[in-house]
Enzyme design. Structure first.
Site, short mmCIF file in Angstrom:
data_model
loop_
_atom_site.label_atom_id
_atom_site.label_comp_id
_atom_site.label_asym_id
_atom_site.label_seq_id
_atom_site.Cartn_x
_atom_site.Cartn_y
_atom_site.Cartn_z
N SER A 1 1.33 -18.23 -29.16
CA SER A 1 0.67 -18.18 -28.30
C SER A 1 -0.77 -19.51 -28.32
O SER A 1 -2.20 -19.13 -29.08
CB SER A 1 -0.77 -17.22 -27.41
OG SER A 1 -1.70 -17.46 -26.67
N HIS B 1 3.84 -20.52 -26.42
CA HIS B 1 3.11 -20.23 -25.39
C HIS B 1 2.08 -20.60 -24.59
O HIS B 1 1.28 -20.91 -25.26
CB HIS B 1 3.39 -19.04 -25.57
CG HIS B 1 3.25 -17.20 -24.46
ND1 HIS B 1 3.78 -17.35 -23.63
CD2 HIS B 1 1.44 -16.79 -24.65
CE1 HIS B 1 3.11 -15.91 -23.25
NE2 HIS B 1 1.43 -15.98 -23.23
N ASP C 1 -0.70 -19.74 -22.11
CA ASP C 1 -1.66 -19.35 -21.22
C ASP C 1 -2.38 -19.90 -20.64
O ASP C 1 -3.89 -20.59 -20.70
CB ASP C 1 -2.55 -18.10 -21.91
CG ASP C 1 -1.82 -17.00 -22.71
OD1 ASP C 1 -1.72 -16.99 -23.93
OD2 ASP C 1 -0.94 -16.80 -22.27
N MET D 1 -4.99 -19.36 -16.74
CA MET D 1 -6.47 -18.63 -16.71
C MET D 1 -7.37 -19.20 -15.29
O MET D 1 -7.26 -19.79 -16.46
CB MET D 1 -7.22 -17.56 -17.82
CG MET D 1 -6.05 -17.03 -18.89
SD MET D 1 -7.45 -16.17 -20.22
CE MET D 1 -6.07 -16.01 -20.81
N HIS E 1 2.64 -18.66 -19.12
CA HIS E 1 2.39 -17.84 -18.50
C HIS E 1 1.23 -17.68 -17.53
O HIS E 1 -0.16 -18.16 -18.00
CB HIS E 1 1.32 -17.05 -19.94
CG HIS E 1 1.35 -15.59 -19.56
ND1 HIS E 1 1.04 -14.49 -20.16
CD2 HIS E 1 0.84 -15.03 -18.59
CE1 HIS E 1 0.13 -13.07 -19.71
NE2 HIS E 1 0.28 -13.32 -18.05
N MET F 1 -1.36 -16.27 -14.99
CA MET F 1 -2.45 -15.28 -14.98
C MET F 1 -3.20 -15.73 -13.75
O MET F 1 -4.72 -16.00 -14.33
CB MET F 1 -3.15 -15.14 -16.49
CG MET F 1 -2.36 -14.35 -16.95
SD MET F 1 -3.26 -14.09 -18.89
CE MET F 1 -2.76 -15.57 -19.80
N MET G 1 2.83 -6.60 -21.22
CA MET G 1 1.52 -7.27 -21.50
C MET G 1 0.83 -6.04 -22.93
O MET G 1 0.65 -4.71 -21.64
CB MET G 1 -0.16 -7.75 -20.11
CG MET G 1 0.68 -8.76 -19.59
SD MET G 1 0.86 -10.31 -20.30
CE MET G 1 -1.16 -10.14 -21.51
N ASP H 1 3.48 -9.16 -25.38
CA ASP H 1 2.48 -10.58 -24.99
C ASP H 1 0.98 -9.53 -25.50
O ASP H 1 0.14 -8.79 -24.39
CB ASP H 1 2.00 -11.02 -24.01
CG ASP H 1 1.48 -11.86 -23.94
OD1 ASP H 1 1.38 -12.66 -23.22
OD2 ASP H 1 0.96 -13.32 -24.84
N GLY H 2 0.14 -9.55 -26.74
CA GLY H 2 -1.07 -9.19 -27.16
C GLY H 2 -1.60 -8.54 -27.97
O GLY H 2 -0.06 -6.89 -28.07
C1 DX5 Z 1 -4.14 -12.28 -23.29
C2 DX5 Z 1 -2.68 -13.45 -23.60
C3 DX5 Z 1 -1.95 -14.04 -24.63
C4 DX5 Z 1 -3.12 -13.70 -25.88
C5 DX5 Z 1 -1.88 -13.33 -27.00
O1 DX5 Z 1 -4.08 -12.42 -22.07
O2 DX5 Z 1 -1.96 -13.07 -22.61
O3 DX5 Z 1 -0.95 -14.76 -24.54
O4 DX5 Z 1 -3.00 -15.40 -26.48
O5 DX5 Z 1 -2.97 -13.28 -28.35
P1 DX5 Z 1 -3.08 -12.41 -29.65
O6 DX5 Z 1 -1.80 -12.04 -30.05
O7 DX5 Z 1 -4.18 -12.90 -30.07
O8 DX5 Z 1 -3.20 -11.15 -28.93
ZN ZN Z 2 0.11 -14.77 -22.34
#
Ligand code: DX5
Ligand code: ZN
Length: 230
Positions: A12, A37, A39, A41, A70, A72, A141, A177-178
């Site tokens: 990510s 990946h 993210d 947001m 992804h 969000m 998640m 993810d996470g």
């Molecule tokens: C969180 C994201 C993840 C995050 C993962 O909302 O969707 O993709 O970046 O990061 P790590 O692996 O550090 O938990």
């Molecule tokens: Zn993510």
């Protein structure tokens, strides 16, 4: 994007150097990652703001493989075309993002991308049971979305097992993810996951000028997951 269930590592870029995304994407691919990946947001669906379609478009030329976006964000539908045009191979929307997820998934495939659906930790596996024929990926998640570097939520491992059983032989990826690292990756791989997103655990200790730690981290996570698959 041919479908297979081999373990795939998707770093990510939330954990990358924001001032150097292009070079970071090229570095993790050169160090052996499978997908990238991304993210997105919006500060509304999640309590953080990252980037949008313009950034995806800017990094696309630096990604030879799969760009896994992804979302969000809420609403999702007004932005699907822009992310598809930016070159997203997979566009994942959250089942919690709106009342019309069926229409959203139709629109993602209609825009020519693979469709993914993500579930927050509080959302049961059953919530996607009637949508599985419309998706190419289900994202579990294992943290509450919005930030990297959070602790893995172990209660989600059972949800992975449930989804694996629900999916059966259908060509649908299970993405985690996470909080994925060499300790948690085997748990979800054994439960049936194949795409492992990792931010902090991949980018830790490395940089664009010294990317070798990226490769070490990717190989360590992949080896731990594959060993658990037996
Ligand atoms: C969180 C994201 C993840 C995050 C993962 O909302 O969707 O993709 O970046 O990061 P790590 O692996 O550090 O938990
Ligand atoms: Zn993510």
């Amino acid at each position: 994007m041919a479908f297979d269930r081999s373990i795939k590592i998707a770093p990510s870029i939330l954990a990358a150097d924001f001032a150097n995304f292009g070079a970071e994407c090229a570095a993790i691919e050169a160090q052996g990652c499978d997908w990238v990946h991304v993210d997105v947001m919006d500060g509304h669906f999640v309590p953080n703001i990252t980037f949008g379609p313009a950034t995806c478009k800017a990094i696309r030329p630096h990604i030879k493989g799969v760009m896994d976006v992804h979302l969000m964000i809420a609403p999702v539908d007004p932005y699907i075309e822009a992310f598809a045009e930016a070159g997203a191979d997979v566009i994942t929307a959250h089942v919690e993002a709106g009342a019309h997820i069926h229409r959203t998934l139709q629109a993602i495939r209609g825009a020519g991308a693979k469709a993914g659906i993500a579930l927050n930790p509080g959302t049961p596996a059953e919530s996607v049971s009637c949508l599985l024929d419309m998706v190419d990926l289900v994202c579990v998640m294992t943290v509450n979305p919005g930030f990297g570097g959070q602790k893995f939520i172990h209660s989600q491992v059972d949800k992975v097992r449930q989804l694996r059983a629900m999916i059966g032989d259908r060509p649908i990826h299970i993405e985690i993810d996470g909080g994925v690292d060499p300790v948690t990756a085997p748990l979800v791989a054994a439960a049936g996951a194949d795409v492992l997103v990792a931010g902090s655990a991949v980018f830790r200790g490395g940089s664009v000028s010294d990317p070798a730690p990226y490769g070490d981290n990717i190989r360590t996570i992949r080896a731990a997951a594959e060993a658990a698959r037996g």
